[in-house]
Motif scaffolding. Sequence first.
Motif, PDB file in Angstrom:
ATOM      1  N   VAL A 105     -44.545  -0.013  63.458  1.00  0.00           N
ATOM      2  CA  VAL A 105     -43.596  -0.118  64.565  1.00  0.00           C
ATOM      3  C   VAL A 105     -43.068  -1.551  64.562  1.00  0.00           C
ATOM      4  N   ASN A 106     -41.773  -1.685  64.282  1.00  0.00           N
ATOM      5  CA  ASN A 106     -41.142  -3.000  64.261  1.00  0.00           C
ATOM      6  C   ASN A 106     -40.728  -3.399  65.675  1.00  0.00           C
ATOM      7  N   PRO A 107     -40.967  -4.657  66.061  1.00  0.00           N
ATOM      8  CA  PRO A 107     -40.576  -5.093  67.409  1.00  0.00           C
ATOM      9  C   PRO A 107     -39.057  -5.193  67.522  1.00  0.00           C
ATOM     10  N   ASN A 108     -38.565  -4.962  68.719  1.00  0.00           N
ATOM     11  CA  ASN A 108     -37.143  -5.157  68.973  1.00  0.00           C
ATOM     12  C   ASN A 108     -36.861  -6.653  69.091  1.00  0.00           C
ATOM     13  N   PRO A 109     -35.714  -7.100  68.603  1.00  0.00           N
ATOM     14  CA  PRO A 109     -35.396  -8.526  68.714  1.00  0.00           C
ATOM     15  C   PRO A 109     -35.141  -8.913  70.170  1.00  0.00           C
ATOM     16  N   THR A 110     -35.402 -10.165  70.467  1.00  0.00           N
ATOM     17  CA  THR A 110     -35.119 -10.705  71.802  1.00  0.00           C
ATOM     18  C   THR A 110     -34.167 -11.885  71.639  1.00  0.00           C
ATOM     19  N   PRO A 111     -32.865 -11.575  71.562  1.00  0.00           N
ATOM     20  CA  PRO A 111     -31.897 -12.643  71.326  1.00  0.00           C
ATOM     21  C   PRO A 111     -31.809 -13.604  72.509  1.00  0.00           C
ATOM     22  N   THR A 112     -31.399 -14.818  72.214  1.00  0.00           N
ATOM     23  CA  THR A 112     -31.138 -15.835  73.224  1.00  0.00           C
ATOM     24  C   THR A 112     -29.733 -16.371  72.980  1.00  0.00           C
ATOM     25  N   ILE A 113     -28.927 -16.393  74.028  1.00  0.00           N
ATOM     26  CA  ILE A 113     -27.572 -16.951  73.915  1.00  0.00           C
ATOM     27  C   ILE A 113     -27.666 -18.447  74.170  1.00  0.00           C
ATOM     28  N   THR A 114     -27.220 -19.222  73.181  1.00  0.00           N
ATOM     29  CA  THR A 114     -27.270 -20.677  73.283  1.00  0.00           C
ATOM     30  C   THR A 114     -25.846 -21.231  73.335  1.00  0.00           C
ATOM     31  N   PRO A 115     -25.490 -21.917  74.435  1.00  0.00           N
ATOM     32  CA  PRO A 115     -24.153 -22.546  74.497  1.00  0.00           C
ATOM     33  C   PRO A 115     -24.152 -23.849  73.703  1.00  0.00           C
ATOM     34  N   LEU A 142     -20.640 -19.704  72.511  1.00  0.00           N
ATOM     35  CA  LEU A 142     -21.942 -19.088  72.751  1.00  0.00           C
ATOM     36  C   LEU A 142     -22.453 -18.515  71.435  1.00  0.00           C
ATOM     37  N   ASP A 143     -23.697 -18.843  71.101  1.00  0.00           N
ATOM     38  CA  ASP A 143     -24.285 -18.398  69.834  1.00  0.00           C
ATOM     39  C   ASP A 143     -25.486 -17.503  70.134  1.00  0.00           C
ATOM     40  N   ALA A 144     -25.557 -16.350  69.482  1.00  0.00           N
ATOM     41  CA  ALA A 144     -26.626 -15.374  69.730  1.00  0.00           C
ATOM     42  C   ALA A 144     -27.798 -15.496  68.763  1.00  0.00           C
ATOM     43  N   GLY A 145     -27.743 -16.404  67.792  1.00  0.00           N
ATOM     44  CA  GLY A 145     -28.831 -16.525  66.821  1.00  0.00           C
ATOM     45  C   GLY A 145     -28.528 -15.717  65.574  1.00  0.00           C
ATOM     46  N   HIS A 146     -29.452 -15.743  64.620  1.00  0.00           N
ATOM     47  CA  HIS A 146     -29.224 -15.103  63.312  1.00  0.00           C
ATOM     48  C   HIS A 146     -29.806 -13.683  63.286  1.00  0.00           C
ATOM     49  N   TYR A 147     -28.910 -12.702  63.188  1.00  0.00           N
ATOM     50  CA  TYR A 147     -29.300 -11.292  63.094  1.00  0.00           C
ATOM     51  C   TYR A 147     -28.392 -10.589  62.104  1.00  0.00           C
ATOM     52  N   ALA A 148     -28.640  -9.320  61.845  1.00  0.00           N
ATOM     53  CA  ALA A 148     -27.844  -8.563  60.878  1.00  0.00           C
ATOM     54  C   ALA A 148     -26.472  -8.189  61.432  1.00  0.00           C
ATOM     55  N   SER A 149     -26.397  -7.853  62.735  1.00  0.00           N
ATOM     56  CA  SER A 149     -25.100  -7.516  63.334  1.00  0.00           C
ATOM     57  C   SER A 149     -25.111  -7.807  64.827  1.00  0.00           C
ATOM     58  N   TYR A 150     -23.892  -7.858  65.397  1.00  0.00           N
ATOM     59  CA  TYR A 150     -23.701  -8.262  66.796  1.00  0.00           C
ATOM     60  C   TYR A 150     -22.631  -7.384  67.432  1.00  0.00           C
ATOM     61  N   LEU A 151     -22.747  -7.198  68.746  1.00  0.00           N
ATOM     62  CA  LEU A 151     -21.681  -6.585  69.525  1.00  0.00           C
ATOM     63  C   LEU A 151     -21.679  -7.250  70.895  1.00  0.00           C
ATOM     64  N   TRP A 152     -20.594  -8.010  71.160  1.00  0.00           N
ATOM     65  CA  TRP A 152     -20.420  -8.707  72.434  1.00  0.00           C
ATOM     66  C   TRP A 152     -19.616  -7.813  73.377  1.00  0.00           C
ATOM     67  N   ASN A 153     -19.755  -8.058  74.666  1.00  0.00           N
ATOM     68  CA  ASN A 153     -19.063  -7.246  75.660  1.00  0.00           C
ATOM     69  C   ASN A 153     -17.648  -7.751  75.972  1.00  0.00           C
ATOM     70  N   ASN A 154     -17.179  -8.764  75.290  1.00  0.00           N
ATOM     71  CA  ASN A 154     -15.854  -9.324  75.586  1.00  0.00           C
ATOM     72  C   ASN A 154     -14.829  -8.894  74.531  1.00  0.00           C
ATOM     73  N   GLY A 155     -14.449  -7.665  74.525  1.00  0.00           N
ATOM     74  CA  GLY A 155     -13.459  -7.225  73.559  1.00  0.00           C
ATOM     75  C   GLY A 155     -14.047  -6.821  72.229  1.00  0.00           C
ATOM     76  N   ASN A 156     -15.304  -6.465  72.207  1.00  0.00           N
ATOM     77  CA  ASN A 156     -15.966  -5.942  71.012  1.00  0.00           C
ATOM     78  C   ASN A 156     -16.079  -6.937  69.861  1.00  0.00           C
ATOM     79  N   ALA A 157     -16.290  -8.201  70.154  1.00  0.00           N
ATOM     80  CA  ALA A 157     -16.523  -9.192  69.100  1.00  0.00           C
ATOM     81  C   ALA A 157     -17.827  -8.846  68.377  1.00  0.00           C
TER      82      ALA A 157
END
Length: 180
Positions: A110-120, A134-149
């Motif tokens: 069972v792989n743990p879910n990531p716990t991202p941190t937004i860093t300004p 705003l930086d979310a850290g290093h992951y494979a993919s991202y989906l922001w709520n501001n226009g689907n960035a």
Amino acid sequence: SDGETTPSINVTSTGSFTVQVTNSYSCSATSSATIVTVNPLPTITIGAGGPTTFCQGGSVTLTSSPGSSYLWSDNETTPSINVSSSGNYSVIVTNSNGCSASSSTTTVTVNPNPTPTITPNGPIAFCDGGSVSLDAGHYASYLWNNGNATTESITAFGSQNYCVTVIDGNGCSGSTCTFV
């Protein structure tokens, strides 16, 4: 009847066995046949009802081959178990003849879910017309709520809640928000 000449024998296979006994006066007698049945051990396998590697919050059902009774390595006694934590799972199955055998081990990860941190990259309070990255850290993919960035970093321009959902290399996801 198997050629042994000792007072007792150890039988490991199915068959009909007799013994001829001769006393000190050279008198002989043959016993009636004793039928020995050696029941086979059950062949035990574990089937998985899905992937055995998954993200936290998921599960998999492990099912034993048929038998009369079951004892899983986690002390469950049912033919199937629902597993939601990492570990090595095996089962001992007893068949209708009372013979028992153990399965090989099935590993569940069972792989743990990531716990991202937004860093300004600067102050999150600024004058009208300003912005902050705003930086979310290093992951494979991202989906922001501001226009689907879908990038690691975005530029925040106004007073609102900025949220990101990330997916790591194992396909597990986690979300976080920050107000700017």
